[in-house]
Design a protein around this motif. Sequence first.
Motif, PDB file in Angstrom:
ATOM      1  N   ILE A 327       0.846  -1.200   0.000  1.00 40.17           N
ATOM      2  CA  ILE A 327       0.000   0.000   0.000  1.00 40.17           C
ATOM      3  C   ILE A 327       0.875   1.242   0.000  1.00 40.17           C
ATOM      4  O   ILE A 327       0.669   2.180  -0.774  1.00 40.17           O
ATOM      5  N   ILE A 328       1.898   1.239   0.857  1.00 37.88           N
ATOM      6  CA  ILE A 328       2.767   2.415   0.950  1.00 37.88           C
ATOM      7  C   ILE A 328       3.497   2.634  -0.368  1.00 37.88           C
ATOM      8  O   ILE A 328       3.528   3.752  -0.897  1.00 37.88           O
ATOM      9  N   ILE A 329       4.030   1.549  -0.930  1.00 43.59           N
ATOM     10  CA  ILE A 329       4.761   1.697  -2.196  1.00 43.59           C
ATOM     11  C   ILE A 329       3.839   2.268  -3.274  1.00 43.59           C
ATOM     12  O   ILE A 329       4.197   3.217  -3.981  1.00 43.59           O
ATOM     13  N   ALA A 330       2.627   1.704  -3.338  1.00 45.77           N
ATOM     14  CA  ALA A 330       1.683   2.160  -4.360  1.00 45.77           C
ATOM     15  C   ALA A 330       1.353   3.635  -4.160  1.00 45.77           C
ATOM     16  O   ALA A 330       1.347   4.426  -5.115  1.00 45.77           O
ATOM     17  N   THR A 331       1.112   4.007  -2.888  1.00 43.46           N
ATOM     18  CA  THR A 331       0.751   5.399  -2.607  1.00 43.46           C
ATOM     19  C   THR A 331       1.877   6.337  -3.010  1.00 43.46           C
ATOM     20  O   THR A 331       1.650   7.357  -3.675  1.00 43.46           O
ATOM     21  N   VAL A 332       3.080   5.973  -2.619  1.00 41.32           N
ATOM     22  CA  VAL A 332       4.219   6.838  -2.921  1.00 41.32           C
ATOM     23  C   VAL A 332       4.396   6.947  -4.428  1.00 41.32           C
ATOM     24  O   VAL A 332       4.573   8.041  -4.971  1.00 41.32           O
ATOM     25  N   ALA A 333       4.283   5.817  -5.121  1.00 43.76           N
ATOM     26  CA  ALA A 333       4.499   5.833  -6.565  1.00 43.76           C
ATOM     27  C   ALA A 333       3.495   6.746  -7.249  1.00 43.76           C
ATOM     28  O   ALA A 333       3.857   7.600  -8.067  1.00 43.76           O
ATOM     29  N   LEU A 335       1.793   9.084  -5.928  1.00 41.09           N
ATOM     30  CA  LEU A 335       2.006  10.462  -5.483  1.00 41.09           C
ATOM     31  C   LEU A 335       3.088  11.114  -6.336  1.00 41.09           C
ATOM     32  O   LEU A 335       2.938  12.244  -6.809  1.00 41.09           O
ATOM     33  N   ILE A 336       4.201  10.371  -6.512  1.00 44.86           N
ATOM     34  CA  ILE A 336       5.305  10.939  -7.287  1.00 44.86           C
ATOM     35  C   ILE A 336       4.853  11.243  -8.713  1.00 44.86           C
ATOM     36  O   ILE A 336       5.102  12.330  -9.249  1.00 44.86           O
TER      37      ILE A 336
ATOM     38  N   ASP B  65       2.170  -2.602  -9.791  1.00 45.89           N
ATOM     39  CA  ASP B  65       1.095  -3.228 -10.539  1.00 45.89           C
ATOM     40  C   ASP B  65      -0.293  -2.798 -10.053  1.00 45.89           C
ATOM     41  O   ASP B  65      -1.208  -2.606 -10.843  1.00 45.89           O
ATOM     42  N   LYS B  66      -0.418  -2.623  -8.729  1.00 41.52           N
ATOM     43  CA  LYS B  66      -1.759  -2.394  -8.169  1.00 41.52           C
ATOM     44  C   LYS B  66      -2.315  -1.018  -8.498  1.00 41.52           C
ATOM     45  O   LYS B  66      -3.517  -0.827  -8.506  1.00 41.52           O
ATOM     46  N   VAL B  67      -1.445  -0.047  -8.736  1.00 39.83           N
ATOM     47  CA  VAL B  67      -1.953   1.294  -9.037  1.00 39.83           C
ATOM     48  C   VAL B  67      -1.630   1.683 -10.473  1.00 39.83           C
ATOM     49  O   VAL B  67      -1.535   2.853 -10.801  1.00 39.83           O
ATOM     50  N   ARG B  68      -1.447   0.691 -11.326  1.00 38.13           N
ATOM     51  CA  ARG B  68      -1.018   1.050 -12.677  1.00 38.13           C
ATOM     52  C   ARG B  68      -2.105   1.819 -13.436  1.00 38.13           C
ATOM     53  O   ARG B  68      -1.809   2.790 -14.115  1.00 38.13           O
ATOM     54  N   ILE B  69      -3.378   1.432 -13.261  1.00 41.32           N
ATOM     55  CA  ILE B  69      -4.434   2.105 -14.036  1.00 41.32           C
ATOM     56  C   ILE B  69      -4.521   3.590 -13.661  1.00 41.32           C
ATOM     57  O   ILE B  69      -4.467   4.453 -14.546  1.00 41.32           O
ATOM     58  N   PRO B  70      -4.611   3.936 -12.337  1.00 38.58           N
ATOM     59  CA  PRO B  70      -4.621   5.375 -12.022  1.00 38.58           C
ATOM     60  C   PRO B  70      -3.378   6.091 -12.525  1.00 38.58           C
ATOM     61  O   PRO B  70      -3.481   7.224 -13.027  1.00 38.58           O
ATOM     62  N   SER B  71      -2.236   5.427 -12.448  1.00 44.38           N
ATOM     63  CA  SER B  71      -1.018   6.078 -12.930  1.00 44.38           C
ATOM     64  C   SER B  71      -1.118   6.362 -14.418  1.00 44.38           C
ATOM     65  O   SER B  71      -0.771   7.454 -14.876  1.00 44.38           O
ATOM     66  N   PHE B  72      -1.590   5.367 -15.163  1.00 39.12           N
ATOM     67  CA  PHE B  72      -1.730   5.583 -16.614  1.00 39.12           C
ATOM     68  C   PHE B  72      -2.660   6.757 -16.888  1.00 39.12           C
ATOM     69  O   PHE B  72      -2.375   7.608 -17.735  1.00 39.12           O
TER      70      PHE B  72
END
Lengths: 522, 372
Positions: A327-333, A335-336, B65-72
């Motif tokens: 969760i933290i990694i995803a949030t930080v990523a 965010l950046i 991988d888990k936040v790839r869609i919002p990032s895209f």
Amino acid sequence: MENTFKISSSPHVRDKKTTAGIMLDVIIALLPAAVFGVINFKTNAFILILTCVVSCVFFEWAIETILKRKTTINDWSAAVTGLLLALNLSPEVPVWMAILGSAFAIIIVKQLFGGLGYNFMNPALGARCFLLISFTGQMTTFTYDGVTAATPLAVLKSGGTVNVSDMFIGNTAGTIGETSVICILIGAIYLVARKIIKLTIPLTYIGTFAVCIMIYAVSAGRGWDISYLAAELCGGGLMLGAFFMATDYVTSPITPNGKVLFGMILGILTFLFRIYGGSAEGVSYAIIFSNLLVPLIERVTQPKAFGEGAEGEANSGNKKKMDVKSIIIATVAILIITVISGVALAYVQKVTKQPIADANQKAKEEAYKEVYADAAGFDVLDFDKQQASEYLSEQGYKCDIEEVVTAKDQSGNDIGYVLVINSHEGYDGYMQLAMGVTKDGVTNGISFLTLNETAGLGMEADTDSFKSQFADKAVEKFEYTKQGASKDNEIDALSGATITTNGVVNAVNAGLAFVNELKGGN
Amino acid sequence: MNKCTERLYNGIVKENPTFVQMLGMCPTLAVTSSAINGAGMGLSTTCILILSNFVISLLRKVIPDKVRIPSFIVIIASFVTVIQFLMQAYLPSLNASLGIYIPLIVVNCIILGRAESYASKNKPLPSMFDGMGMGLGFTIGLTVIGAFRELLGKGCVFGYQILGDDNLLQHSSGIFKAIGDVLGLYTPVTIFVLAPGAFFVLAFIIAFINKKTAKKQALSDSRTPVSCKPESCAGCTNLMCGGKIFAESNENKAALQKPLKGEPKQEEVPNTSAEKSKPEEVLKASEDESKPEEAQKVSAEENGFHQENGIEIKSIMNKIARYHEANPGMVKPIEVPEAEAENVKAEADVSVPNSRNSRKKKKNNGKGGKQS
């Protein structure tokens, strides 16, 4: 033992009625209306009916031959489609249009979806709406006794009065088959007597429509106006639609409750289209729209088999949870990424801010120039927007003045004004136009800054032939007409886009009124 | 073929987003009221597609991988906004004609689709070319639809009057003027520039293309044996497959029922020794294991066949048998201790794979399997 039972899927008991028999009955039931149409509209009507029936049967045969299907012209269904289509056409429609409509009805609406029993929409009405949208002008030109006349519904909508007994007998303008209520009712009685149709759909349809109209009449201050109700009921295609087209087997629900719901939806839609829509008539759109809802209606009203639904299906809700680290990694990523994009956007915005402002200014000046070609330069004029809006709404206009600039000639003298007007009377709501007015009150020209009307109809306002009607005219107030402009202050309405025309004319008039007020020194 | 040109070909022809993948239907239907509108929308999408594919491909190992869609989405939206600013500032005339479509690009599923299915798994350069190919395919699709709609609805293409009053040919002389006069009789059918017209035109173009490709498909089917990748249909990107699976499963069915007679289909193989040896091999295999179904399963997998109902049912039946062996106290709905009986049962089901009966059985068996 095995021979005792006849093993087959249902149905086991069959009616003696055949498709061809039913279709023939429908044709017989339509004959009074058709004959009346021919008497009423003479040869034109006869030619159109013949053309539609023949071309529908021909297209049915042709497409079935091409698609290598079994030819079904013997079941009379194509002839019924043709007859219904003809009865839904104005007697003034050219023959080629009737043929095109027949082709659309049979090929596109009926055969491409699988033929009789599979069409998702009433073919005749589908074709009518196709023609109505494509050739609005010709499809809505009605004549009576050789003279162009408005239909009773159009008269009613524009606030006139109509003769209900004429409408009941059919001595009015309209499509070939819709005018005579009594002929349609004779046909309907025949159909009911032969048990071809049930009265559920027509009665709920007409009933719902009548209730809506009465509620509207009372709330609009007409009171319990029975003659208004009668006129709305007898006018237009309501009777023809309710008895002959809404009851089409293929495109109406089969469940008893569904039929009631279908009729009610039809009534409400027809009411909405007629009263609040752009055109006076709404039956055909209401029916084809409801046709599309039929699968949903049937789904909602499907009777439940005994015991069905007792066994509820349990949902197993075992969602996997993310662990804290990911969760933290995803949030930080994310965010950046967001911050970087934000910074990049801010930079681009900063860099392009000035060029955008310049480009907009240039575009505006070009628009001013377009409506005031004589001016050498423009000066922004300060004015009280609030006060201007109030003044205009006092005068009965629903417009705002966005901007006023004074136009100057070479030596710097004021020669007139350019106004930017926001109007909320377009068909799509908002439109913005610029207009130039000289000090003598001569309209120099108009141009649109924002126009989002319907392509092909309202969008035609942005053509030179329409806009030039305003140019170089010393008129205090413009009016639009559908009968061909003859005077200086008359503007030809765009065919099929009366609302747009009305919006534009009102906006221009508001501008003229405002300039008058400006000259007065306020 | 070079990988980059392959990507271009793939996007423009093989997996054309409009006509083959049916992606981005919203702009396809909404903005194609004229050819120039379609081309403009297509080209602006192409720009964004190239840029976003490039950046997403660069970041493909960084984005979790888990936040790839919002990032895209964030990346795509940023590019769209940047392009819009730049157009407003430096190309105001282009912005005037295309401006309203630009924000629509953010929600265009082609862009997200390519990011997800290609750019996030491949290197930057091929990703850029993939974006270019898809974008150009989209542009061509929209322009063709727009041109047809404009021609039928207004009588012109790219603003040049071709049909109807005052057309170009009428301004020329001689025979061309005569042709122009004939074309001048055309009355534009307004519905084609309105929303319903988009559906009509799109439907007819796709029907035409499908007919063409179906013919081609039939031709290639007759030449080479049908085969799909061993993966399941869900991961398959070949959307034109359609009839292929059907033909294949039919063949498979035939093979299951008559394994030995199914073989001589390969008579076209020139090598006579292979022709002779093959049926023998199968025969041998089936005799050895005394389970003809196993052989069929093997041959089916060899040919890359999709899993057929029969095999699925058989594995479920096996599971049930094992379950009953492990729990002897349970009620046994069907007696299936013998392999023979199992085969007969499975075959009976296979012979009517689509009947309600077999589906129901499968469902019930599946439930039983889950409980274990």
